[in-house]
Design an enzyme around this catalytic site. Structure first.
Site, mmCIF file in Angstrom:
data_model
loop_
_atom_site.group_PDB
_atom_site.id
_atom_site.type_symbol
_atom_site.label_atom_id
_atom_site.label_comp_id
_atom_site.label_asym_id
_atom_site.label_seq_id
_atom_site.Cartn_x
_atom_site.Cartn_y
_atom_site.Cartn_z
ATOM 1 N N ARG A 94 0.886 -1.177 0.000
ATOM 2 C CA ARG A 94 0.000 0.000 0.000
ATOM 3 C C ARG A 94 0.920 1.222 0.000
ATOM 4 N NH1 ARG A 94 -5.500 1.533 3.222
ATOM 5 N NH2 ARG A 94 -6.233 0.103 1.622
ATOM 6 N N HIS A 137 -7.015 0.963 -6.681
ATOM 7 C CA HIS A 137 -7.309 0.090 -5.540
ATOM 8 C C HIS A 137 -8.006 -1.163 -6.089
ATOM 9 C CE1 HIS A 137 -7.841 -1.212 -1.576
ATOM 10 N NE2 HIS A 137 -8.646 -0.299 -1.076
ATOM 11 N N GLN A 154 -10.139 -3.662 -3.837
ATOM 12 C CA GLN A 154 -11.438 -3.103 -3.458
ATOM 13 C C GLN A 154 -12.462 -3.332 -4.566
ATOM 14 O OE1 GLN A 154 -12.279 -1.249 -0.462
ATOM 15 N NE2 GLN A 154 -14.266 -1.741 -1.299
ATOM 16 N N ASP A 164 -17.005 7.679 -2.389
ATOM 17 C CA ASP A 164 -15.813 7.526 -1.548
ATOM 18 C C ASP A 164 -15.555 8.899 -0.920
ATOM 19 O OD1 ASP A 164 -13.390 6.708 -0.400
ATOM 20 O OD2 ASP A 164 -12.292 6.612 -2.290
ATOM 21 N N CYS A 173 -16.435 2.227 -0.171
ATOM 22 C CA CYS A 173 -15.303 1.359 0.180
ATOM 23 C C CYS A 173 -14.984 1.420 1.671
ATOM 24 C CB CYS A 173 -14.080 1.739 -0.640
ATOM 25 S SG CYS A 173 -13.608 3.473 -0.474
ATOM 26 N N ARG A 199 -14.138 -8.228 0.886
ATOM 27 C CA ARG A 199 -12.696 -7.987 0.697
ATOM 28 C C ARG A 199 -11.925 -9.263 1.050
ATOM 29 N NH1 ARG A 199 -10.481 -2.980 0.906
ATOM 30 N NH2 ARG A 199 -8.662 -4.144 0.223
HETATM 31 N N1 CP Z 1 -11.492 0.154 1.940
HETATM 32 C C1 CP Z 1 -10.234 0.087 2.418
HETATM 33 O O1 CP Z 1 -9.265 -0.159 1.683
HETATM 34 O O2 CP Z 1 -10.149 0.279 3.745
HETATM 35 P P1 CP Z 1 -8.808 0.474 4.579
HETATM 36 O O3 CP Z 1 -8.172 1.764 4.137
HETATM 37 O O4 CP Z 1 -9.219 0.488 6.018
HETATM 38 O O5 CP Z 1 -7.874 -0.675 4.275
HETATM 39 N N1 NVA Z 2 -9.697 6.887 -1.859
HETATM 40 C C1 NVA Z 2 -9.410 6.515 -0.504
HETATM 41 C C2 NVA Z 2 -9.703 5.067 -0.311
HETATM 42 C C3 NVA Z 2 -9.465 4.541 1.075
HETATM 43 C C4 NVA Z 2 -9.770 3.082 1.182
HETATM 44 C C5 NVA Z 2 -7.967 6.824 -0.174
HETATM 45 O O1 NVA Z 2 -7.097 6.597 -1.036
HETATM 46 O O2 NVA Z 2 -7.697 7.309 0.918
#
Ligand code: CP
Ligand code: NVA
Length: 334
Positions: free
Chosen positions: A123, A150, A153, A245, A285, A313
């Site tokens: 990540r 992502h 997701q 989101d 999400c 997930r």
């Molecule tokens: N939706 C999602 O990726 O959640 P987190 O940021 O908590 O992993």
């Molecule tokens: N778009 C958001 C998604 C979090 C799961 C971010 O990148 O923070």
């Protein structure tokens, strides 16, 4: 490991079954997948969810490492629970205080880690951190969120929609809000599955033009439409699913005050939901900023499937891990 060519190259002529073609591969972008491969992951995800006992030791003794530069609840815990319940182990490395590549090069990290573990989950802020690690590491690399995409997701989200609606060809999927990483992966996933995708985003916050072009190229083959507009009501009218989101993703927190008024008309509330199909679901999400991009009434209301998404997930990532680790053929003890 080099990422395979773009989705289109194999879209119409898969030469092998997904369990074979996905073994040993990376997942940096949804566009790394063909329609057949995505369908294979989704099909396996449904089966793993229903028949977990049959896969209980499928990843016996496999090791997965996760390097996370950003916070996470769902992604971290669903990867860990997925790996643990399939018999493998998950190692977590907190990179929130020191970005990957700062202490030593990505290539050197890859050359070390590939000697110890069978799969790497990242990540990151920069998407290139993931593609570079994929290039250097001989083991599969999974994108667990970058600034660009992502994919895990989006796969879980379309699994959730398949559970509710069955085949999604011709489905009217709408995303309202920031044209961000989640939006990008959702557009590509919808296109691969032949679902129509409409994005309603403020001016200057539309999804990236190259991702829209990529999604449209795939949609031309699968027979769906990818539409981007500024009008939130126009975007949700007749939708079968409305997704939003947060309007300020991780890494953009300094823009929160500027963005809040711009995104106000895009809030998903009961008035906006009323323009969708009566059977429409609401998706997010998570984490949600309650009463910012979505009201409590919608998030907690009868059309919301957000916690099904969160559960899926885990199931979708089990399927992904099985496929990339070469164990996607089917049940181990059915
Ligand atoms: N939706 C999602 O990726 O959640 P987190 O940021 O908590 O992993
Ligand atoms: N778009 C958001 C998604 C979090 C799961 C971010 O990148 O923070």
């Amino acid at each position: 490991m080099a990422t395979k060519p773009a989705a289109l190259q194999e879209l119409e002529s898969p030469e092998t079954t997904p369990d074979v073609s996905l073994a040993g591969r990376d997942l940096c972008s949804v566009a790394d997948l063909t329609t057949t491969e995505l369908a294979g992951i989704l099909s396996l995800a449904h089966d793993v969810k229903t028949n977990l006992a049959a896969y209980r030791w499928a990843l016996d003794a496999k090791q997965m490492v996760m390097f996370f530069e950003k916070a996470s609840l769902r992604t971290r815990l669903t990867f860990q629970t997925a790996m643990n319940t399939l018999g493998g182990s998950a190692l977590f490395v907190d990179q929130t205080q020191s970005p990957l590549g700062e202490r030593e090069s990505l290539a050197d990290i890859a050359r070390n880690v590939e000697r110890w573990v069978q799969i790497i989950v990242l990540r990151t802020y920069a998407h290139e951190t993931i593609t570079e690690m994929a290039q250097y590491a001989s083991v599969p690399v999974i994108n667990a969120l970058s600034d660009l995409e992502h994919p895990c997701q989006a796969i879980a989200d379309f699994m959730t929609l398949e559970e509710r609606f069955g085949n999604l060809r011709g489905f009217n999927f709408t995303y309202v809000g920031d044209g961000n990483n989640v939006c990008h992966s959702l557009m590509l996933t919808a296109a691969l599955l032949g679902a129509h995708c409409t994005v309603g985003a403020p001016k200057n916050y539309a999804p990236k033009a190259d991702i829209v072009a990529q999604a449209r190229a795939i949609a031309n083959v699968t027979g769906s439409n990818i539409t981007v507009m500024n009008d939130p009501v126009g975007a949700v009218t007749g939708a079968d699913a409305i997704y939003t989101d947060i309007c300020t993703s991780m890494g953009f927190e300094h823009e929160a005050t500027k963005r809040a008024p711009i995104f106000k008309p895009y809030q998903v509330n009961e008035t906006l939901m009323a323009h969708a199909a009566p059977s429409a679901v609401f998706m997010h999400c998570l984490p949600a900023h309650r009463n910012a991009e979505v009201t409590d009434a919608v998030l907690d209301g009868p059309q919301s499937v957000v916690f099904d998404q969160a559960e899926n997930r885990m199931h979708a990532q089990k399927a992904l891990l099985l496929m990339l680790l070469g164990c996607g053929k089917g049940r181990t003890n059915a």
